[in-house]
Design an enzyme around this catalytic site. Structure first.
Site, PDB file in Angstrom:
ATOM      1  N   GLU B 280       0.827  -1.205   0.000  1.00 51.29           N
ATOM      2  CA  GLU B 280       0.000   0.000   0.000  1.00 51.29           C
ATOM      3  C   GLU B 280       0.861   1.254   0.000  1.00 51.29           C
ATOM      4  O   GLU B 280       0.565   2.229  -0.694  1.00 51.29           O
ATOM      5  CB  GLU B 280      -0.934  -0.020   1.222  1.00 51.29           C
ATOM      6  CG  GLU B 280      -2.201   0.796   1.036  1.00 51.29           C
ATOM      7  CD  GLU B 280      -3.265   0.411   2.046  1.00 51.29           C
ATOM      8  OE1 GLU B 280      -4.260  -0.228   1.655  1.00 51.29           O
ATOM      9  OE2 GLU B 280      -3.108   0.724   3.250  1.00 51.29           O
ATOM     10  N   SER B 320      -7.440   1.772  -2.557  1.00 55.91           N
ATOM     11  CA  SER B 320      -6.217   1.027  -2.851  1.00 55.91           C
ATOM     12  C   SER B 320      -6.591  -0.350  -3.384  1.00 55.91           C
ATOM     13  O   SER B 320      -7.561  -0.962  -2.953  1.00 55.91           O
ATOM     14  CB  SER B 320      -5.403   0.883  -1.563  1.00 55.91           C
ATOM     15  OG  SER B 320      -4.517  -0.209  -1.678  1.00 55.91           O
ATOM     16  N   LYS B 359     -15.570  -9.923   7.665  1.00 55.19           N
ATOM     17  CA  LYS B 359     -14.493 -10.764   7.133  1.00 55.19           C
ATOM     18  C   LYS B 359     -15.022 -12.114   6.666  1.00 55.19           C
ATOM     19  O   LYS B 359     -14.438 -12.747   5.786  1.00 55.19           O
ATOM     20  CB  LYS B 359     -13.420 -10.989   8.210  1.00 55.19           C
ATOM     21  CG  LYS B 359     -12.584  -9.757   8.505  1.00 55.19           C
ATOM     22  CD  LYS B 359     -11.478  -9.552   7.500  1.00 55.19           C
ATOM     23  CE  LYS B 359     -10.762  -8.230   7.749  1.00 55.19           C
ATOM     24  NZ  LYS B 359      -9.995  -7.785   6.584  1.00 55.19           N
ATOM     25  N   GLU B 362     -16.037 -11.407   3.297  1.00 59.98           N
ATOM     26  CA  GLU B 362     -14.884 -11.096   2.445  1.00 59.98           C
ATOM     27  C   GLU B 362     -14.214 -12.382   1.952  1.00 59.98           C
ATOM     28  O   GLU B 362     -13.835 -12.502   0.787  1.00 59.98           O
ATOM     29  CB  GLU B 362     -13.868 -10.250   3.225  1.00 59.98           C
ATOM     30  CG  GLU B 362     -12.669  -9.829   2.390  1.00 59.98           C
ATOM     31  CD  GLU B 362     -11.582  -9.149   3.231  1.00 59.98           C
ATOM     32  OE1 GLU B 362     -11.117  -8.088   2.812  1.00 59.98           O
ATOM     33  OE2 GLU B 362     -11.211  -9.683   4.288  1.00 59.98           O
ATOM     34  N   GLU B 367     -13.580 -13.229  -6.101  1.00 60.72           N
ATOM     35  CA  GLU B 367     -12.250 -12.899  -6.621  1.00 60.72           C
ATOM     36  C   GLU B 367     -11.124 -13.287  -5.648  1.00 60.72           C
ATOM     37  O   GLU B 367      -9.964 -13.167  -5.983  1.00 60.72           O
ATOM     38  CB  GLU B 367     -12.152 -11.417  -7.002  1.00 60.72           C
ATOM     39  CG  GLU B 367     -12.416 -10.426  -5.898  1.00 60.72           C
ATOM     40  CD  GLU B 367     -13.889 -10.072  -5.738  1.00 60.72           C
ATOM     41  OE1 GLU B 367     -14.746 -10.847  -6.213  1.00 60.72           O
ATOM     42  OE2 GLU B 367     -14.189  -9.046  -5.115  1.00 60.72           O
ATOM     43  N   CYS B 504     -10.726  -1.650  14.163  1.00 61.18           N
ATOM     44  CA  CYS B 504     -11.025  -3.080  14.308  1.00 61.18           C
ATOM     45  C   CYS B 504     -11.287  -3.498  15.744  1.00 61.18           C
ATOM     46  O   CYS B 504     -12.034  -4.445  15.985  1.00 61.18           O
ATOM     47  CB  CYS B 504      -9.883  -3.904  13.737  1.00 61.18           C
ATOM     48  SG  CYS B 504      -9.616  -3.558  12.001  1.00 61.18           S
TER      49      CYS B 504
END
Lengths: 431, 573
Positions: B280, B320, B359, B362, B367, B504
């Site tokens: 990043e 990003s 998560k 995710e 992908e 988080c």
């Protein structure tokens, strides 16, 4: 009977500014704009001892003072024309009979508290009144009584008409405000009160139709003259809507201080078909059920308060002795069960349980325990609910249990099925 | 601010003007019961359990939303008050499915606790519970309306804190319920799966999808090589699940525990966090040098990614392209790690333990299979790990601390602070500074970016460059940035976005309760971990350097691009 606030109803073309002016209409507004400072007006209304006619009987002048003293460039005046209380139709008479008088009251209110915008929130079931209001506003705009720089003065005021969709709760001021804002009509906790934080968070004066219709009269006759009407605690007149088992139904304007008996027998001609009175319900579905013994009570805020009763909207429902008392109460409670917004626990859950328990008693399955439950729930609803809806919803239940306790007991003991308590609960206690 | 004097139960107390009865009572050690009230949310006055008597008033006042007046006389413990509270409790319980023994929130349920505290020992009202229709459509969150007590906290957090608005008050009166629009399922609406609704729910009406059984099964399977990664925030929060103080650091004990229950390797998401900084940080430099889309916004938080995909897809170029640390770890575990240790990728199971419900969703994005397999197989939240600890009967608090396995368990202080709002930004700047200037950054504690506030900004001088950065947490604050970009008023170069309030450590999978006071302690724990590590800059992580040398090549290189970067979906609303 009196002919003060409603004196023009039926007499003039309701939306004709010319007609209205012939009867001193808009004179009060002119006097205010040309000769009075806003704070003087607040004082006049305070001196008149006018109390809100919507149900809560809050001193109008004090409310005006709260809004006037808020330091904010944007303030609103809202006319509460969401007359949803069952059995109440007195605002309709004013809305259809003299909308210009109400609007004049609103403009004066706006001038007094420093607001430049007003809303009339009218219930969706009054399409005729809504049309008249819109036309009346447009006529006043044409004549320069509404809009920018009214009568060439610095003061500007605009009014929009908004309409409800039939929810009873929207007559409650915070729910009404939510509804105008475009949200679901749901009450919120107070404080903040609307005079501090109302419509879109701005100081907002919410007044009932009848309250506003009184304003031009008070300005024209002066507070001292106005105070000659009524009693020491309740000045002026009141519009009452009478319905039920009575010879003359309708809307009547009466002076405060008249007794309920005089209203029922002298004005309304007593009960229909020679029937006997069971009770009158005062103030609509959320009002108290008063037996014959209390008919000598005067129409007077203080005197009613002593009996723990509120005048409410001024509706009187006359009920004869052929009525099924518990059926009546259950129907009333079903109304509130339907109309609760569901926000706070006592109202959301309480109405539901009350209807269920009343039904059980009516079916002949009631027990002593059910009476306790009714008392407990209605007490919690009255004392703990977030807004007036929940607080007033169990009034018919509370007052009939107070004045007709025997009938509840009879129903339970007459039908009392032994051990039903145990059957339902299946609790075995050893020892 | 003026002072007012009130009298509570015969005791005089002076408080600031504007204080609520609730706060005034707290001052003299009276804990008024509350249910709809939450310390981090607005007052609603829905439940009415906090009612008190005020002298001169016929009806009660709700303590949470009534401010005190001078001379007010308040009584909080009269027979009338106690009885009214009990009846209110009974009314609530009568429409709540109280299957306490098997409820996910048993022993951590505010209704259960309050019922006990208010001495409710008999519910006299008829039970009236909605038909049980449990919504399990989402990969992350389960809703059970039959337990909902309609306090309104979840609606508030969803609308006012997150600005998402997936759940609503529907219908009215006794039919009122907390529902999805048009009674849709969670999976059908624009829910970002942040799980903040779970964190504020006082009962068990909404909770994470439990995947612990899948983990036990994987561990038990002799043919599987099962590895685990734990996120930065978990190590400072899990302790709460087993009765320890918020902020307690239990990293080594978690490692020991995970090894004890049979994981083949215990790794650390922090390793991947260092890797994220490498990618990043370089992406930022690339964008700065090549007139790329600015500001660049971080991409670690999957709730945030879902949010921008749903609500601002036109601004996705600002995000990003780096995968989140969890997914970078998964991709490397199933490529680099399996190759290095000669494991067949289809025989490996990658488990992650995250502070986050999003998560879970995710990990199953289509992908996220750059290794040729689903990169991360099972995601557990901190709460689920707590449940496994209890179920295993191993006393985690008594375990000797152990170290993570190498190489995917080696990390720096920069990675540790990913768990707190501002941490990713601070970690990135520590690296970017040194990469650009070639000088060592002496003062690496960037205090401007720390703390729980929702919107922070700073300007950092890096060589010739003045980098303007912002750090936001909670989606309502992220929305502010997005609106600024849309209006062309945003001159930040780099923005860190965390979906959950506090970052988080305030994630939707974290121990309950997790109010701001507790979150602050978790954040303290995070920075304590950072301070205690010998290496505190990602680009100094030897294991990361080794991965680049042995396998990836260089940051933003071809292999890195394939495994560590991703693309986003333009979801239509």
């Amino acid at each position: 009977m009196m002919n003060l606030v409603s004196r023009l109803c039926g007499k003039i073309n309701p939306i004709s500014v010319k007609d209205y002016r012939e009867y001193d209409g808009l004179k009060a507004l002119e006097v205010c704009l040309f000769n009075r400072e806003p704070n003087e007006l607040v004082d006049i209304i305070k001196q008149s001892n006018l109390k809100g006619r919507g149900g809560a009987a809050f001193p109008t002048g004090l409310k005006w003072e709260f809004v006037a003293s808020e330091n904010n460039d944007t303030k609103y005046v809202v006319c509460n024309a969401d007359e949803g209380e069952p059995g109440t139709f007195k605002d309709k008479v004013l809305l259809e009979g003299c909308p210009l008088q109400i609007i004049e009251g609103m403009i004066i209110a706006g001038y007094a508290v420093g607001a430049n915008n007003g809303y009339i929130y009218i219930r969706g079931e009054y399409p005729r009144a809504k049309k008249l209001l819109i036309d009346a506003i447009s006529n006043l705009e044409k004549e320069g009584y509404l809009g920018q720089n009214i009568l060439g003065q610095e003061f500007s005021f605009n009014i929009e008409v908004r309409s409800g969709s039939g929810a009873y709760i929207c007559g409650e001021e915070t729910a009404l405000i939510k509804s105008i804002e475009g949200d679901a009509g749901r009450a919120r906790h107070k404080p903040p009160y609307p005079p501090n934080e109302g419509l879109w968070g701005k100081p907002t004066l919410v007044n009932n139709v009848e309250t506003l219709a009184n304003i031009p009269l008070i300005i024209n006759m002066g507070p001292e003259e106005y105070k000659r009407y009524g009693t020491s605690s309740s000045n002026g007149t009141k519009l009452i809507s009478v319905s039920g088992c009575v010879v003359n139904k309708g809307v009547f304007e009466v002076e405060f201080g008249i007794t309920l008996r005089e209203i029922l027998f002298d004005i309304c001609g007593g009960l229909k078909d020679g029937k006997q009175l069971k009770f009158i319900q005062l103030g609509g579905a959320s009002g108290a059920c008063l037996p014959e013994e209390l008919l000598d009570t005067k129409l007077d805020f203080d005197e009613l308060r002593k009996l723990d009763i509120s005048l409410g909207s001024g509706a009187i429902l006359v009920v004869d002795d052929t009525v099924d008392l518990l059926g009546f109460v259950k129907t009333t409670m079903e109304f509130f069960k339907h109309e609760s917004c569901g926000k706070c626990v006592p109202c959301r859950e309480g109405n539901k349980h009350i209807v269920k328990i009343l039904d059980r008693i009516i079916q002949g399955n009631g027990t002593e325990r059910d009476l306790d439950l009714l008392k407990n729930i209605s007490m919690v609803m009255r004392d703990c609910s977030c807004c007036g809806l929940g607080q007033a919803a169990p009034t018919a239940l509370i007052t009939t249990m107070r004045f007709f306790e025997d009938e509840y007991n009879d129903l339970i003991h007459h039908h009392y099925k032994k051990d039903i308590d145990k059957l339902n609960r299946e609790v075995i206690v050893n020892g | 601010m003026g002072k007012v004097s009130v009298n509570i139960n015969g005791k005089d107390v002076t408080v600031d003007e504007g204080t609520t009865i609730l706060e005034a009572c707290k001052k003299i050690n009276i804990k008024i019961p509350t249910l709809c009230n939450h310390p981090d949310l607005e007052t609603k006055g829905n439940c009415r359990i906090c009612i008190v008597e005020v002298e001169g008033q016929k009806i009660f006042s709700a303590a949470c939303c009534t401010t005190v007046r001078d001379g007010m006389k308040i009584k909080t413990n009269t027979k009338r008050v106690r009885e009214a509270r009990k009846i209110i409790m009974e009314l609530i319980i009568s429409s709540h499915r109280d299957e306490c023994l098997s409820c996910v929130r048993s022993n951590n349920c505010e209704l259960q606790t309050l019922s006990k505290e208010l001495n409710v020992n008999n519910v006299t009202f008829d039970k009236n519970i909605r038909p049980i229709k449990i919504d399990k459509s989402s990969p992350a969150i389960v809703r059970d309306p039959s337990k909902c007590i309609k306090c309104g906290r979840c609606v508030e957090v969803c609308h006012d804190v997150q600005g998402v608005g997936a759940i609503y008050n529907a219908f009215r009166s006794s039919d009122m319920e907390i529902s999805l629009p048009f009674e849709a399922k969670l999976d059908d609406v624009e829910c970002v799966y942040c799980g903040q609704c779970i964190n504020v729910c006082p009962v068990g009406a909404i909770y994470e999808k439990d995947d612990t059984e899948n983990v036990w099964d994987a561990i038990e399977d002799k043919n599987k090589h099962v590895i685990v990664q734990i996120a930065p925030a978990v190590r400072v929060s899990l302790g709460e699940e087993i009765g320890m103080e918020p902020g307690s650091i239990v990293t080594g004990k978690i490692v020991a525990f995970l090894r004890r229950i049979g994981f083949d390797k215990v790794f650390d998401t922090n390793f991947a966090a260092d890797l994220t900084i490498m990618e990043e940080g370089n992406e930022l430099l690339y964008r700065l040098k090549n007139n790329g889309t600015l500001p660049m916004m971080t991409s670690c938080s999957p709730g945030w990614i879902r949010y921008i995909e749903f609500f601002y897809p036109e601004l996705l170029d600002h995000v990003s392209s780096c995968k989140s640390p969890q997914q970078m770890f998964g991709a490397l575990a199933k490529s680099y790690y399996t190759q290095k240790f000669n494991i067949d990728p289809k025989d490996i199971v990658v488990v992650s333990i995250m502070p986050c419900t999003a998560k879970k969703a995710e990990a199953i994005r289509k992908e996220m299979n750059d290794s040729g397999h689903q990169d991360v197989d099972i995601v557990l939240t901190t709460r689920e790990l707590g449940r496994m600890v209890k179920e295993s009967r191993i006393l985690l608090e008594e375990l000797q601390e152990e170290e993570f396995d190498a190489p995917l368990g080696i990390s720096t202080g920069a990675a540790a602070i990913f768990g707190s709002t501002g941490g990713v930004m601070e970690a990135a700047l520590r690296t970017v500074y040194e990469v650009v200037t070639g000088e060592e950054l002496e003062n690496i504690d960037l205090y401007d970016l720390r703390g729980i506030e929702g919107f922070k900004e700073s300007i950092v001088k890096i060589g010739e460059l003045e980098v303007k950065v912002a750090v936001v947490n909670s989606l309502k604050n992220a929305k502010k940035i997005l609106e600024m970009i849309k209006k062309g008023e945003c001159d930040y170069h780099f923005v860190e976005v965390m979906c959950c309030p506090g970052g988080c450590i305030g994630g939707g999978g974290q121990p309950i309760p997790g109010n701001n006071e507790i979150k602050m302690k978790r954040i303290d724990g995070i920075y304590y971990v950072d301070k205690g590590l010998s290496i505190r800059k990602s680009h100094k992580n030897p294991a990361v350097l080794q991965v680049y040398k042995e396998y990836l090549g260089e940051p933003l290189g071809e292999k890195s691009h394939k495994l560590l970067h991703t693309h986003y979906n333009y979801k239509s609303k």
